[in-house]
Design an enzyme around this catalytic site. Structure first.
Site, short mmCIF file in Angstrom:
data_model
loop_
_atom_site.label_atom_id
_atom_site.label_comp_id
_atom_site.label_asym_id
_atom_site.label_seq_id
_atom_site.Cartn_x
_atom_site.Cartn_y
_atom_site.Cartn_z
N LYS A 168 39.25 23.23 8.19
CA LYS A 168 39.39 23.11 6.58
C LYS A 168 37.72 22.75 6.54
O LYS A 168 37.32 21.48 6.95
CB LYS A 168 39.98 22.05 5.95
CG LYS A 168 40.19 22.13 4.53
CD LYS A 168 40.81 23.43 4.12
CE LYS A 168 41.02 23.50 2.76
NZ LYS A 168 41.70 24.79 2.09
N GLY A 181 30.19 16.01 -9.78
CA GLY A 181 31.05 16.27 -8.36
C GLY A 181 31.14 15.02 -7.65
O GLY A 181 32.47 14.61 -7.16
N ASN A 215 52.79 32.40 -6.54
CA ASN A 215 52.01 32.75 -5.33
C ASN A 215 51.27 31.58 -5.02
O ASN A 215 50.54 31.02 -5.98
CB ASN A 215 50.91 33.76 -5.89
CG ASN A 215 49.70 34.29 -5.07
OD1 ASN A 215 49.89 33.80 -3.90
ND2 ASN A 215 48.68 34.80 -5.41
N ARG A 237 48.09 28.26 -13.97
CA ARG A 237 46.70 28.81 -13.33
C ARG A 237 47.18 30.16 -13.07
O ARG A 237 47.03 30.42 -11.84
CB ARG A 237 46.37 27.90 -12.14
CG ARG A 237 44.89 28.16 -11.74
CD ARG A 237 44.74 27.25 -10.49
NE ARG A 237 45.41 27.55 -9.27
CZ ARG A 237 45.47 27.10 -8.21
NH1 ARG A 237 45.32 25.68 -8.47
NH2 ARG A 237 46.33 27.44 -7.38
N ARG A 283 52.95 18.68 -6.88
CA ARG A 283 51.94 19.32 -7.34
C ARG A 283 52.52 20.84 -7.71
O ARG A 283 53.59 21.30 -7.25
CB ARG A 283 51.13 19.61 -5.93
CG ARG A 283 50.51 18.24 -5.54
CD ARG A 283 49.51 18.62 -4.16
NE ARG A 283 48.49 19.61 -4.40
CZ ARG A 283 47.89 20.00 -3.57
NH1 ARG A 283 47.85 19.62 -2.16
NH2 ARG A 283 47.00 21.02 -3.64
N HIS A 343 28.42 21.70 5.18
CA HIS A 343 30.01 22.08 5.19
C HIS A 343 30.22 23.34 4.57
O HIS A 343 29.17 23.97 4.06
CB HIS A 343 30.75 20.87 4.33
CG HIS A 343 30.23 20.73 2.95
ND1 HIS A 343 30.38 21.56 1.92
CD2 HIS A 343 29.41 19.87 2.49
CE1 HIS A 343 29.62 21.27 0.87
NE2 HIS A 343 28.90 20.09 1.26
N ASP A 365 30.36 25.99 -2.25
CA ASP A 365 29.21 26.22 -1.46
C ASP A 365 29.49 27.45 -0.57
O ASP A 365 28.08 27.93 -0.06
CB ASP A 365 28.93 24.97 -0.45
CG ASP A 365 28.01 23.87 -1.18
OD1 ASP A 365 27.97 23.98 -2.42
OD2 ASP A 365 27.87 22.99 -0.50
N GLN A 416 25.77 17.97 -4.97
CA GLN A 416 24.46 17.96 -5.08
C GLN A 416 23.83 19.32 -4.63
O GLN A 416 24.28 19.70 -3.56
CB GLN A 416 23.76 16.63 -4.65
CG GLN A 416 24.12 16.52 -2.99
CD GLN A 416 23.38 15.22 -2.59
OE1 GLN A 416 23.87 14.27 -2.50
NE2 GLN A 416 22.25 15.40 -2.19
N SER A 429 49.08 29.76 -1.48
CA SER A 429 48.15 30.26 -0.22
C SER A 429 49.08 30.18 1.16
O SER A 429 49.81 29.39 1.17
CB SER A 429 46.83 29.28 -0.01
OG SER A 429 47.29 27.93 0.10
#
Length: 736
Positions: free
Chosen positions: A36, A160, A514, A484, A435, A11, A318, A131, A516
């Site tokens: 995604k 994770g 701000n 944040r 959220r 991924h 990743d 992992q 996304s």
């Protein structure tokens, strides 16, 4: 030495291109494929983008470094096309591959991405993710000689996987979204100590690192991650309120559980940081891996005082291993040959692809939008005034960000002074209503608004909003008083900095909301041709209008009205100047029906009409003489799709006043109940019918209809399009 780093196989495929350690370009495949995390995809377009940005060709690449060493897996992975390097590179790379191929262990790649991007000459390193090949957490030390792994912890102790299992238990994971960020946001609504919630978290410490309690621990197998999450879910069903996994309709019931899971994660990360301090005696810490995206945990580490300096990479998950693998390979080559190694200190995230003004204008035109070329001063003035007047603005500027946060290059912006904007934006984007949304603040004003142990330009370390300013920026204050924030530096983001500065001049607040530039479950937009750019520009620049008809508009920009483009004609012979007689406008009216079923709206493929044939349209058309909006809606439903709608089932929800071949007023009405079966009753005008999700409209919906549908979802009642005095109030003008 030109080194191409890639991540592929599982991924988050990505690519990074370096010259002697200096970063030239980086890109994530999901931004191109629009899926995604781009699972099982190859980073073909990401590689091509990096080469194009650097002006390089495949033949110029001297080494290819990969962010996984597949041979290290135990037990071994079975062969699969997604693990073949030949499949991961564009066709213009010679076959067999001529560049040197260097597989880099996953955690080593994470460690290198953080160390060599920090600007530190030495540092302790903590890597925490789901992992790697054999490990889930690692402690390391790096200096000019390289990176040495000092301790690793197995997959059956993965923080994770632990946190993802908690997300699944709370019902926050969906096919389109993993949901760990949602769990972090939900945690603020709960208390970690409530109802003995902390006792439900079976995380313990062994040998300076994390482990699961004996009653939950699973053995290491080929599918440890699945077995570990299953064991945790079973444990929580028996011990943690509300004693049911994934009950998404009652998400607040999981608030205390989320707080306990977050607290347990933070304690485990702090223990790893203590281990790193003891093992390395370094005063600097860098953190990488997917878990390092947790901004609340990062803030806890920074506030611990364990180290003197910290660095949190903007692409810690990743996609960052393509960068890390390339850095590790470039460093090793320089050490072996005595060649140069000058890694880039990553102080900003703008390393993705950009777009030219012509490409932007062409994309907007293709989407049915009008563009206006402005100077930087005009642009920031117009947009700041629009924001101050309550508009929502899609901001597409320069090269794209790397990493999961929008940082002023591919952002949706709004006024942080109005708390109501939170629910409005969350509805537009299809996010949970509770959220939080994040602030961008001028770096030099950061301390006036936020109290933080670490000032981050990447929006990846949370902060406390100072109590005395919370009422000034309520839209970016979370329920626990946190935020944040992104510290915006003038040197790294000059146009975005200038916009916030202009907004401060108008409002006294050096902060913007701000979020996304995407919808829930979508990657952030990449190019001006991405569906979300032209199709959502209309809705995101919408305004709150006074109810009633006609609407009372208000000017957004200060200053005098523009001069008339041409003077009025002089009076003819024998006539004296005087007031003009009123002129009756000729207005064409139409009604369009949103037939909604299970969250889907009915669309019709136009043909033989002479207007946007081949595009998707709503059911409807022009009103006939002496026909009401409701009467026209009923007639069009009967004539076009053979159903009967009643007056009490129809509600007018949006109006568009547009200049397109004359003055036109379009009424949009929603109907959720009707009698009869939907069918194509006018095949000479309709090539076919389809049901589309309201929150995922196809790209070829007629633009003004798309704007009306989005406004309906956002609660915005009125739209003006195409009129000369519409900019910047109208929805069909976008400045760049």
């Amino acid at each position: 030495m030109l080194v191409l780093g890639i991540n592929f196989g599982f991924h988050d495929p990505s690519a990074a291109l370096l010259e002697d350690g200096r970063l030239l370009a980086m890109a994530e495949q999901e931004r191109f494929s629009r899926r995604k995390r781009a699972r099982l995809e190859m980073p073909i377009e990401a590689v091509q983008s990096c080469l194009r940005q650097a002006g390089a060709r495949a033949g110029d690449v001297e080494a290819v470094a990969t962010g996984w060493d597949v041979a290290r897996f135990d037990p071994p992975l079975p062969p699969a096309p997604c693990l073949e390097l030949d499949n991961a590179l564009p066709a213009d790379f010679a076959r067999p591959l001529r560049p040197t191929v260097v597989p880099v262990a996953h955690h080593m790649a994470h460690a290198a991405s953080a160390l060599w991007s920090s600007g530190f000459d030495e540092a302790a390193i903590v890597v925490v993710d789901g992992q790697g090949e054999r490990e889930s957490s690692s402690v390391a030390y790096g200096d000019a000689d390289g990176i040495r792994i000092l301790a690793s912890y197995p997959v059956n102790a993965s923080l994770g996987h632990f946190y993802r299992a908690a997300t699944q238990y709370a019902g926050l994971e969906s096919p389109a979204s993993r949901g760990e960020g949602k769990l972090m946001g939900l945690a603020a609504y709960g208390r970690a100590e409530a109802s003995a919630a902390r006792e439900t978290m079976p995380l313990i410490t062994e040998d300076g690192g994390p482990a699961l309690a004996a009653g939950v621990r699973v053995p290491h197998t080929a599918d440890t991650r699945t077995e570990m999450r299953a064991a945790l879910l079973d444990w929580w069903r028996r011990t943690a309120f509300p004693y049911v996994a994934g009950h998404g309709e009652e998400q607040m019931a999981y608030a205390h559980f989320a707080a306990a899971a977050q607290a347990a994660l933070e304690e485990a990360l702090l223990e790893l940081a203590r281990t790193a301090r003891r093992s390395t005696r370094s005063g600097r810490l860098v953190v990488a891996g997917g878990v390092a995206q947790n901004c609340s945990a990062n803030a806890r580490i920074a506030a611990s005082g364990l180290f003197d300096a910290y660095y949190f990479l903007p692409v810690a998950h990743d996609p960052g291993v393509s960068l890390g693998a390339a850095l590790h390979t470039a460093h090793a080559h320089a050490r072996a040959t005595g060649g140069p190694f000058a890694p880039t200190r990553i102080d900003h995230a703008y390393w993705g692809p950009g777009a030219t003004d012509a490409e932007i204008a062409d994309a907007l035109s293709a989407g049915g939008l009008t563009s206006v070329r402005l100077s930087d001063a005009e642009l920031t003035g117009y947009v700041a005034a629009a924001l101050a007047a309550g508009r929502i603005v899609g901001w597409f500027c320069g090269r794209a960000e790397i990493g999961p946060r929008a940082l002023g290059a591919r952002s949706v912006l709004a006024d942080p002074r109005d708390r109501r904007i939170v629910s409005r934006l969350n509805r537009i984007k299809g996010r949970e209503i509770w959220r939080p949304l994040a602030p961008s603040v001028l770096s030099e004003r950061f301390d006036d608004y936020f109290d933080a142990a670490h000032r981050s330009p990447f929006m990846n370390v949370s902060a406390t909003v100072r109590p005395e300013v919370r009422s000034r920026i309520p839209a970016v204050v979370h329920v626990d008083g946190s935020a944040r924030p992104q510290a915006v530096d003038r040197a790294h983001a000059p146009r975005y900095w200038a916009l916030i500065r202009r907004f401060e001049e108008l409002t006294g607040v050096p902060v913007l909301l701000n979020t996304s530039f995407n919808l829930a479950g979508e990657p952030i937009v990449n190019s001006p041709g991405t569906r979300s750019v032209p199709s959502w520009a209309a809705s995101w620049t919408c305004s709150s209008w006074t109810a009633g008809w006609p609407p009372r508009t208000r000017r957004c920009c200060p200053g005098p009205r523009p001069a008339r483009s041409r003077p009025r004609a002089a009076p003819g012979p024998g006539r004296t100047p005087g007031p003009r007689p009123p002129r009756s406008p000729e207005v064409i009216a139409a009604v369009w029906l949103l037939l909604v079923r299970d969250g889907n709206v009915l669309l019709s493929r136009r043909r033989g009409t002479g207007y946007r044939d081949g595009w998707l349209s709503l059911v409807g058309g022009h009103l006939e003489d002496d026909e009401s909006v409701y009467g026209g809606a009923a007639r069009e439903a009967r004539e076009e799709v053979g159903v009967t709608v009643r007056r009490r089932e129809v509600e007018v929800v949006s109006v568009v006043h547009r200049l397109e071949g004359g003055s036109r007023v379009d009424f949009f009405a929603v109907c959720g109940r009707w009698t009869g079966e939907v069918s194509n009753a006018e095949p000479h005008k309709c090539a076919g019918l389809l049901w589309s999700p309201l929150d995922a409209l196809p790209a070829d919906v007629v633009p003004y209809m798309r704007a009306a549908i989005v406004n309906y979802r956002a609660g915005c009642w009125f739209t003006s399009r195409g009129w000369p005095d519409s900019f910047p109030n109208s929805l069909d003008h976008t400045a760049y």
